[in-house]
Design a protein around this motif. Structure first.
Motif: not given
Length: 220
Positions: A152-157, A165-169
């Motif tokens: 879910a976080v990957t989709v949003a980011l 890479d800076e904000y790993p899901p």
């Protein structure tokens, strides 16, 4: 003239129907009793802790005889596992729904801020320290939850063009879940200092990483 069956059976066609429906009714009653025992155990664990969920207390809470607890669940570990699975199924459905939510990050924050779910999970974590069966079940459930939260976080980011890479899901998903649960756990024992500030800070950060709204089409 109707003939008489040699085995003494009735020629009434409804007799066969009764024989079929009786087991179905019994099965339905069994399912209802199992559900009552599972729900009663969950309530006791949330309200008084897992130590309060004895077979006697569970039976009283469910309004059945104590012997029925062991009729449906050979051991208390079997009962605890079913309570965990029932809660996990509901939680996983909510997690999967977050994947298609307009704001997945906020959806995950809200899910993990549910005090009832968090308190029950905390009891299972404590119980898992003493029961291997619970530990194995909890591990499998936690890993599935983390996979879904990370997705879910990957989709949003990605939708917001955030550098993964800076904000790993997986790191962001863990920060969301652990922060929300920590606030619930502290609140449960009356510790609220700094909570408002942390919630406001978390919400500001989540809004910055959220999926941007679709641009409105200009009308000619």
């Amino acid at each position: 003239m109707p003939t008489t069956r040699g085995d003494g059976g009735s020629s009434n066609p409804s007799a066969g129907t009764s024989a079929v429906t009786a087991p179905r009714k019994a099965k339905s009653a069994d399912s209802a009793t199992r559900r009552r025992l599972i729900e009663a155990t969950a309530r006791l664990m949330r309200d008084e802790g897992y130590a309060a969920a004895t077979s006697r207390r569970v039976a009283a809470e469910a309004g059945v005889k104590q012997a029925l607890v062991y009729y449906y669940f050979p051991t208390m570990d079997d009962l605890f596992v079913e309570v965990l699975r029932a809660g996990a199924d509901t939680a996983l459905e909510r997690m999967r729904a977050a994947l298609t939510d307009d704001d997945p990050l906020n959806a995950l924050w809200e899910i993990n801020s549910d005090a009832r779910v968090t308190s029950l999970n905390t009891e299972f974590m404590a119980l898992a320290n003493h029961r291997k069966a619970i530990r194995a079940e909890l591990k499998a459930y936690a890993e599935r939850v983390r996979d879904i939260e990370t997705a879910a976080v990957t989709v949003a980011l990605r939708a917001n063009g955030v550098d993964l890479d800076e904000y790993p899901p997986v790191a962001i998903s863990m920060l969301i879940a652990q922060t929300a649960r920590s606030l619930c756990n502290e609140n449960a024992v009356g510790v609220t200092s700094g909570h408002d500030q942390l919630r406001a800070f978390a919400e500001r950060q989540l809004s910055r990483l959220a999926i941007p709204p679709e641009p409105q089409r200009r009308t000619r």
